[in-house]
Scaffold this motif. Structure first.
Motif: not given
Lengths: 305, 285
Positions: A38, A120, A125, A127-128, A183-184, B158, B160, B209, B212, B216, B263, B267, B271, B274-275, B278, B281
């Motif tokens: 970085k 959701y 997906l 970005g794929s 979701v947030l 990473e 994040y 995450f 995924m 991608n 994927q 998912f 799922q 995932f929920v 997110i 965090g």
């Protein structure tokens, strides 16, 4: 009492220091990673931006010529303008959609989990490359969208080859991925205590008034978080424009990250590419700093009371 | 109009909006699935999901070799040969870094922590050129082991995920660590005997995450993979899209669908993680 901890006596000062700073040992990999992957590239790209660094010919000139050229090259200023447009369209729309849908889902809706999943999936997906291919199929001249329009008697435009429309299609791909922000918001909305609404209802506040004077202020931390992350991500969008339109037609979807890629890895002009990246970085940093300094005025953290 | 009727209209309106938006979200994906079973001349003749002449030709063509160099199975294997190391390295290195930040005091912690947070906002675009030069000088461009794509994740790059794990770690009571310490547990043993099991949901969500996002990822392979036999799915789909679009849509769409199938399966199996991941965090901001 001083000698009641005998094991301390035998330790050297260095060992003692290490025991007190043991955490450093655990973050050592991160420190190395930060410096090598970085900090060093970050500094080096700033240095490159003041040179005419070329992948094959190296450096022969130093100075601010890249920065002067950036603001005198129509292609680059256009890419900056297109990126600004892209951010101004996608960030507010994505957040508004995410909040609106999360708000509806927060009323005791049946099948809430099924809806949440449906909204959701595109975020996971989107970005794929596969979804970029799908987008091409949907918006080509004889694509599904124009077929749908023809049923209501409208002749759809050439979405992807008309400079007036192509950017909107790229924007739509990002807005379609509002699920992660939603979701947030949904989690935040569930955290607003129900008695606040009950009190407001008794006081005669309508649904809209409640939304803007109770709901929105209570979830400003999440709005803030979503805003900052969405701005940062929007500035970096690459896959959509690269795969779907390759920046065209006539540069109408050439976002800055795509332009940096073209300069660096097609024309091998690493110096120029670094300078463009730095201009983008500075714009992005200024926006982030504005967001962070303004949060005192509008973001409400409940534990500050 | 009575209160009851008004409520009914409001409820109707809510479900109407939810279904309409849901349709926009999901219909393109369903259409894609149905198109893979259609004949090429049928795909764009209408928008319906109904298939007049079901055919597996798209899938048969998708399995064919491409230019003799690479086929879909090879591309799939290539993808996972860097996605899996990337996921494992990210989870382990991020957990260790998060432990250091979350549970210890040391000189310069505040400064280092703010540096860590600020790298969250550092755009990758700024780093791409020098990173490429660095990897090039190490001989990692087009490396057979995709080193340029995953090696850096060994060093908790990473950010994040480091940040997310620190947030989760805050909810684990420090008493547990201290009790273990009194019992004579070393700090590393505390990490893997006490912290990691408690942190498991968070670690799983990080892994999901990263899985995924790595699947991608397109720019990484675009920069660092050059030999066609080493192409991962993302480059392979792009390559066949450029070659086939216009005359063999069912093949391209079948290929695309196969490429995201793993994927989708992951998912739907996970799922909730995932929920939860997110939500937990992000909220602290």
């Amino acid at each position: 009492m001083k000698n009641s901890v005998p094991q301390v006596q035998g330790r050297s000062p260095a060992r003692k220091w290490l025991d007190n700073n043991l955490g450093l040992l655990y973050i050592l990999p991160w420190i190395i990673g930060f410096l090598v992957f970085k900090a060093y590239p970050f500094g080096l790209s700033l240095f490159y931006s003041f040179t005419d660094m070329n992948f094959f010919y190296g450096i022969s000139e130093y100075g601010i010529m890249n920065y002067i050229e950036i603001f005198n090259t129509a292609k680059i200023t256009k890419a900056l303008a297109v990126t600004a447009q892209y951010c101004l369209i996608t960030v507010p729309l994505k957040l508004a959609f995410a909040l609106f849908i999360a708000y509806i889902l927060n009323f005791n809706i049946k099948f809430v989990n099924a809806f949440r999943t449906a909204y959701y999936v595109p975020s996971i997906l989107g970005g794929s490359v596969a979804i970029a291919v799908l987008w091409k199929a949907l918006f080509r001249d004889e694509g599904m969208v124009n077929t749908l329009l023809s049923y209501v008697g409208v002749t759809g435009p050439s979405w992807l080859s008309d400079p007036d429309y192509a950017l909107f299609i790229i924007c739509f791909l990002r807005i379609w991925q509002f699920g992660s922000a939603m979701v947030l918001f949904l989690a935040a909305l569930k955290g607003v205590p129900a008695d606040v609404y009950e009190a407001a209802t008794i006081d005669g506040a309508g649904k809209w008034k409640q939304f803007f004077s109770i709901t929105v202020p209570m979830i400003t931390p999440v709005i803030f978080y979503n805003l900052v992350t969405q701005i940062c991500q929007a500035f970096q969008e690459f896959n959509g424009p690269y795969i779907i339109t390759n920046g065209g037609p006539r540069g109408s979807t050439t976002l800055v990250s795509l332009l940096v890629y073209q300069y660096a890895f097609r024309q091998q002009e690493m110096g120029m590419a670094s300078a463009i990246a730095w201009v983008m970085f500075i714009i992005c940093a200024v926006l982030t700093i504005i967001a962070f300094t303004s949060q005192k005025k509008w973001v409400y953290y409940s534990d500050e009371r | 109009m009575g209160m009851k009727a008004q409520n009914r209209i409001a409820t109707f309106f809510k479900y109407f909006v939810l279904l309409l938006v849901g349709l926009v979200m999901i219909y393109p994906l369903l259409w894609m699935v149905s198109a893979t079973f259609k004949e090429n001349n049928e795909i764009f003749s209408g928008i319906s999901l109904w298939i007049n002449n079901p055919t597996l030709q798209g899938y048969k063509d998708a399995l064919n070799d491409y230019g003799g160099a690479i086929n879909i199975i090879g591309a799939m294997l290539n993808t996972y040969s860097y996605v899996i190391p990337k996921v494992i390295c990210t989870v382990i290195s991020s957990a260790i870094a998060a432990y250091g930040f979350g549970r210890f005091n040391f000189v310069g912690k505040k400064v280092l922590f703010s540096i860590m947070i600020s790298t969250l906002f550092l755009p990758q675009v700024v780093l791409n050129v020098p990173q490429f030069m660095l990897y090039n000088s190490l001989g990692w461009v087009d490396s057979p082991f995709y080193l340029a794509i995953w090696f850096h994740t060994l060093f908790a790059t990473e950010t994040y995920f480091v940040y997310q794990l620190i947030q989760f770690m805050r909810s684990i009571p420090v008493d547990l660590d201290e009790a273990a310490k009194i019992d004579g547990c070393g700090s590393f043993k505390i990490l893997y005997k006490i912290i990691c099991p408690m942190l498991m949901p968070a670690l799983v969500s990080c892994a999901l995450f990263q899985f995924m996002w790595s699947c991608n990822d397109f720019m990484g392979p675009l920069l660092y993979v050059a030999t066609p036999t080493k192409y991962p799915m993302s480059l392979f789909v792009k390559l066949s899209m450029d070659a086939d679009v216009g005359f063999s849509w069912n093949r391209v769409l079948a290929l695309s669908l196969i490429s995201i199938l793993p994927q989708l399966i992951v998912f739907f199996c996970a799922q909730d993680q995932f929920v939860e991941g997110i939500s937990a965090g992000g909220v602290k901001g």
